[in-house]
Write a protein that holds these residues in place. Sequence first.
Motif, PDB file in Angstrom:
ATOM      1  N   PRO A   1      10.169  -9.849   7.570  1.00 57.63           N
ATOM      2  CA  PRO A   1      11.200  -8.880   7.209  1.00 57.63           C
ATOM      3  C   PRO A   1      11.172  -8.473   5.731  1.00 57.63           C
ATOM      4  O   PRO A   1      11.789  -7.493   5.349  1.00 57.63           O
ATOM      5  N   PHE A   2      10.421  -9.223   4.903  1.00 55.95           N
ATOM      6  CA  PHE A   2      10.495  -8.988   3.464  1.00 55.95           C
ATOM      7  C   PHE A   2       9.140  -9.275   2.822  1.00 55.95           C
ATOM      8  O   PHE A   2       8.505 -10.271   3.138  1.00 55.95           O
ATOM      9  N   TYR A   3       8.707  -8.395   1.910  1.00 55.95           N
ATOM     10  CA  TYR A   3       7.441  -8.566   1.195  1.00 55.95           C
ATOM     11  C   TYR A   3       7.672  -8.355  -0.296  1.00 55.95           C
ATOM     12  O   TYR A   3       8.385  -7.433  -0.683  1.00 55.95           O
ATOM     13  N   VAL A   4       7.050  -9.178  -1.110  1.00 49.09           N
ATOM     14  CA  VAL A   4       7.078  -9.022  -2.559  1.00 49.09           C
ATOM     15  C   VAL A   4       5.637  -8.819  -3.005  1.00 49.09           C
ATOM     16  O   VAL A   4       4.786  -9.675  -2.784  1.00 49.09           O
ATOM     17  N   LEU A   5       5.369  -7.667  -3.609  1.00 46.16           N
ATOM     18  CA  LEU A   5       4.021  -7.316  -4.041  1.00 46.16           C
ATOM     19  C   LEU A   5       4.050  -7.054  -5.547  1.00 46.16           C
ATOM     20  O   LEU A   5       4.795  -6.198  -6.010  1.00 46.16           O
ATOM     21  N   ASP A   6       3.232  -7.772  -6.294  1.00 48.59           N
ATOM     22  CA  ASP A   6       3.245  -7.689  -7.747  1.00 48.59           C
ATOM     23  C   ASP A   6       2.002  -6.975  -8.259  1.00 48.59           C
ATOM     24  O   ASP A   6       0.895  -7.502  -8.193  1.00 48.59           O
ATOM     25  N   GLU A   7       2.179  -5.776  -8.758  1.00 45.93           N
ATOM     26  CA  GLU A   7       1.132  -4.950  -9.357  1.00 45.93           C
ATOM     27  C   GLU A   7      -0.127  -4.880  -8.489  1.00 45.93           C
ATOM     28  O   GLU A   7      -1.245  -5.061  -8.964  1.00 45.93           O
ATOM     29  N   ILE A   8       0.086  -4.607  -7.220  1.00 47.47           N
ATOM     30  CA  ILE A   8      -1.036  -4.519  -6.284  1.00 47.47           C
ATOM     31  C   ILE A   8      -1.926  -3.315  -6.566  1.00 47.47           C
ATOM     32  O   ILE A   8      -3.066  -3.269  -6.123  1.00 47.47           O
ATOM     33  N   ASP A   9      -1.403  -2.353  -7.302  1.00 44.41           N
ATOM     34  CA  ASP A   9      -2.141  -1.127  -7.581  1.00 44.41           C
ATOM     35  C   ASP A   9      -2.851  -1.145  -8.938  1.00 44.41           C
ATOM     36  O   ASP A   9      -3.408  -0.150  -9.361  1.00 44.41           O
ATOM     37  N   MET A  10      -2.853  -2.298  -9.603  1.00 45.62           N
ATOM     38  CA  MET A  10      -3.405  -2.377 -10.949  1.00 45.62           C
ATOM     39  C   MET A  10      -4.871  -1.942 -11.012  1.00 45.62           C
ATOM     40  O   MET A  10      -5.282  -1.241 -11.929  1.00 45.62           O
ATOM     41  N   TYR A  11      -5.670  -2.356 -10.040  1.00 44.33           N
ATOM     42  CA  TYR A  11      -7.104  -2.052 -10.074  1.00 44.33           C
ATOM     43  C   TYR A  11      -7.473  -0.817  -9.255  1.00 44.33           C
ATOM     44  O   TYR A  11      -8.647  -0.485  -9.149  1.00 44.33           O
ATOM     45  N   LEU A  12      -6.494  -0.170  -8.668  1.00 46.67           N
ATOM     46  CA  LEU A  12      -6.780   0.993  -7.833  1.00 46.67           C
ATOM     47  C   LEU A  12      -6.858   2.263  -8.666  1.00 46.67           C
ATOM     48  O   LEU A  12      -6.119   2.426  -9.634  1.00 46.67           O
ATOM     49  N   ASP A  13      -7.724   3.182  -8.247  1.00 49.24           N
ATOM     50  CA  ASP A  13      -7.737   4.483  -8.900  1.00 49.24           C
ATOM     51  C   ASP A  13      -6.527   5.271  -8.403  1.00 49.24           C
ATOM     52  O   ASP A  13      -5.791   4.828  -7.526  1.00 49.24           O
ATOM     53  N   GLY A  14      -6.300   6.455  -8.968  1.00 47.89           N
ATOM     54  CA  GLY A  14      -5.110   7.238  -8.649  1.00 47.89           C
ATOM     55  C   GLY A  14      -4.978   7.582  -7.173  1.00 47.89           C
ATOM     56  O   GLY A  14      -3.899   7.483  -6.592  1.00 47.89           O
ATOM     57  N   VAL A  15      -6.072   7.984  -6.545  1.00 44.83           N
ATOM     58  CA  VAL A  15      -6.037   8.374  -5.129  1.00 44.83           C
ATOM     59  C   VAL A  15      -5.683   7.172  -4.254  1.00 44.83           C
ATOM     60  O   VAL A  15      -4.814   7.252  -3.385  1.00 44.83           O
TER      61      VAL A  15
END
Length: 193
Positions: free
Chosen positions: A126-140
């Motif tokens: 029911p609940f997720y905590v995600l910490d800076e999962i997009d740090m290494y991703l490009d914009g798209v």
Amino acid sequence: NMMAITEYDHAAGRRERLKGELTQLVGQKEKLIDLVSEIKKRKKDRFYEVYNEINGHFREVYTALSGGGAAEMVPEDEEDPFAEGLIIRAHPPGKRTQRLEALSGGAKSLVALAFIFALQKFDPSPFYVLDEIDMYLDGVNAELAAKMIRGNSQEAQFLVTSLRRATLKEASHLYGVTMQTSGISKVVGQVNI
């Protein structure tokens, strides 16, 4: 020695009891071996049921997250999947298929997110905590990940820490946090979108 006959009868009776116990133990051992084999077979069958479903979700999610790539999980030892681990292969769009270890940081992040979302489809939390999962991703890819989180937020709550505009624009609530003095965080803004 008149006691020899009594001792012989006693020893012969004991031998017969021990022989009966040995026969019983051999039978129990065979039953236990059969039981262990049955449990191992059921465990392997159940593993492959779960594995196949999660791997199917993983393939779908990775294709959506990567914008057309392909990925799969493969047991290192298909006969005994518990002896080894899983190999994750990913084929980002426009690149060749590689094992997880050979991927860039952003590609590894996409694989990890695809795996989390595949698990979510299989056995939702029911609940997720995600910490800076997009740090290494490009914009798209950051935008694709943010949209997937937004879509999955219909079934679960997500608390995402991010500095990326692509992720923030998909959020339903924003909280700004800063560190005023060493080690003390302060909420500086709250925006309901």
